[in-house]
Design a protein around this motif. Structure first.
Motif, mmCIF file in Angstrom:
data_model
loop_
_atom_site.group_PDB
_atom_site.id
_atom_site.type_symbol
_atom_site.label_atom_id
_atom_site.label_comp_id
_atom_site.label_asym_id
_atom_site.label_seq_id
_atom_site.Cartn_x
_atom_site.Cartn_y
_atom_site.Cartn_z
ATOM 1 N N ASP A 1 0.834 -1.197 0.000
ATOM 2 C CA ASP A 1 0.000 0.000 0.000
ATOM 3 C C ASP A 1 0.874 1.254 0.000
ATOM 4 O O ASP A 1 2.100 1.174 -0.068
ATOM 5 N N GLY A 2 0.239 2.417 0.084
ATOM 6 C CA GLY A 2 0.968 3.672 0.000
ATOM 7 C C GLY A 2 1.933 3.895 1.147
ATOM 8 O O GLY A 2 2.912 4.641 1.002
ATOM 9 N N ASP A 3 1.693 3.243 2.270
ATOM 10 C CA ASP A 3 2.561 3.381 3.436
ATOM 11 C C ASP A 3 3.639 2.304 3.492
ATOM 12 O O ASP A 3 4.416 2.267 4.439
ATOM 13 N N GLY A 4 3.641 1.416 2.519
ATOM 14 C CA GLY A 4 4.638 0.355 2.494
ATOM 15 C C GLY A 4 4.229 -0.914 3.200
ATOM 16 O O GLY A 4 5.045 -1.842 3.332
ATOM 17 N N ILE A 5 2.974 -0.993 3.636
ATOM 18 C CA ILE A 5 2.476 -2.223 4.246
ATOM 19 C C ILE A 5 2.317 -3.278 3.153
ATOM 20 O O ILE A 5 1.770 -3.003 2.087
ATOM 21 N N THR A 6 2.805 -4.486 3.419
ATOM 22 C CA THR A 6 2.810 -5.531 2.398
ATOM 23 C C THR A 6 1.903 -6.700 2.767
ATOM 24 O O THR A 6 1.563 -6.903 3.936
ATOM 25 N N SER A 7 1.555 -7.452 1.743
ATOM 26 C CA SER A 7 0.754 -8.655 1.922
ATOM 27 C C SER A 7 1.233 -9.681 0.918
ATOM 28 O O SER A 7 1.572 -9.325 -0.226
ATOM 29 N N TYR A 8 1.266 -10.937 1.315
ATOM 30 C CA TYR A 8 1.739 -12.011 0.450
ATOM 31 C C TYR A 8 0.792 -13.193 0.498
ATOM 32 O O TYR A 8 0.186 -13.489 1.531
ATOM 33 N N SER A 9 0.729 -13.927 -0.608
ATOM 34 C CA SER A 9 -0.002 -15.177 -0.578
ATOM 35 C C SER A 9 0.823 -16.203 0.181
ATOM 36 O O SER A 9 2.058 -16.105 0.243
ATOM 37 N N ASP A 10 0.163 -17.183 0.740
ATOM 38 C CA ASP A 10 0.867 -18.204 1.507
ATOM 39 C C ASP A 10 1.867 -18.968 0.639
ATOM 40 O O ASP A 10 2.899 -19.416 1.120
ATOM 41 N N SER A 11 1.566 -19.088 -0.641
ATOM 42 C CA SER A 11 2.413 -19.881 -1.528
ATOM 43 C C SER A 11 3.776 -19.234 -1.792
ATOM 44 O O SER A 11 4.708 -19.910 -2.217
ATOM 45 N N VAL A 12 3.898 -17.930 -1.557
ATOM 46 C CA VAL A 12 5.167 -17.259 -1.837
ATOM 47 C C VAL A 12 5.790 -16.616 -0.603
ATOM 48 O O VAL A 12 6.921 -16.108 -0.672
ATOM 49 N N LYS A 13 5.074 -16.639 0.497
ATOM 50 C CA LYS A 13 5.553 -15.986 1.711
ATOM 51 C C LYS A 13 6.921 -16.556 2.120
ATOM 52 O O LYS A 13 7.113 -17.768 2.143
#
Length: 126
Positions: free
Chosen positions: A52-64
């Protein structure tokens, strides 16, 4: 008109690494959310990583733990560092952007994204 252009795809052996880039042209609200998606033949498009704009990230379990999403605000470029690649990571990879509030959940949902690149192919051989 917003345009997203991906680069950096290619062929690599299992265990190898690739770095994808996504350059943007055209105006977008400054704090927009961006993501990487992939689609393999015969499969649905899958959200891989988002930021997001603040640098918060999210990943799928398959690539985490193997992939890292980042952005360079000065260059307005999005990156996806992919390590320990597996044959099942083979797919067309797309970057996307949205001009709306996002959350860790919506970052990985393609319906929330308004702008898409043309994709770059990643092939991982065993």
């Amino acid at each position: 008109q917003v345009q997203l252009v991906e680069s950096g795809g290619g062929s690599v052996q299992a265990g190898g690494s690739l770095r994808l880039s996504c350059a943007r042209s055209g105006y977008l609200y400054s704090t927009y959310c961006r993501g990487w998606f992939r689609q393999a033949p015969g499969k649905e498009r899958e959200g891989v990583a988002g930021i997001d704009g603040d640098g918060i990230t999210s990943y799928s379990d398959s690539v985490k733990g193997r992939f890292t999403i980042s952005k360079d605000n000065a260059k307005d470029t999005l990156y996806l560092e992919m390590n320990s690649l597996k044959p099942e990571d083979s797919a067309m990879y797309y970057c996307a952007a949205m001009e709306r509030d996002c959350s860790r959940v919506t970052l990985l949902v393609d319906a929330f994204y308004a702008y898409w690149g043309q994709g770059t192919q990643v092939t991982v051989s065993s």
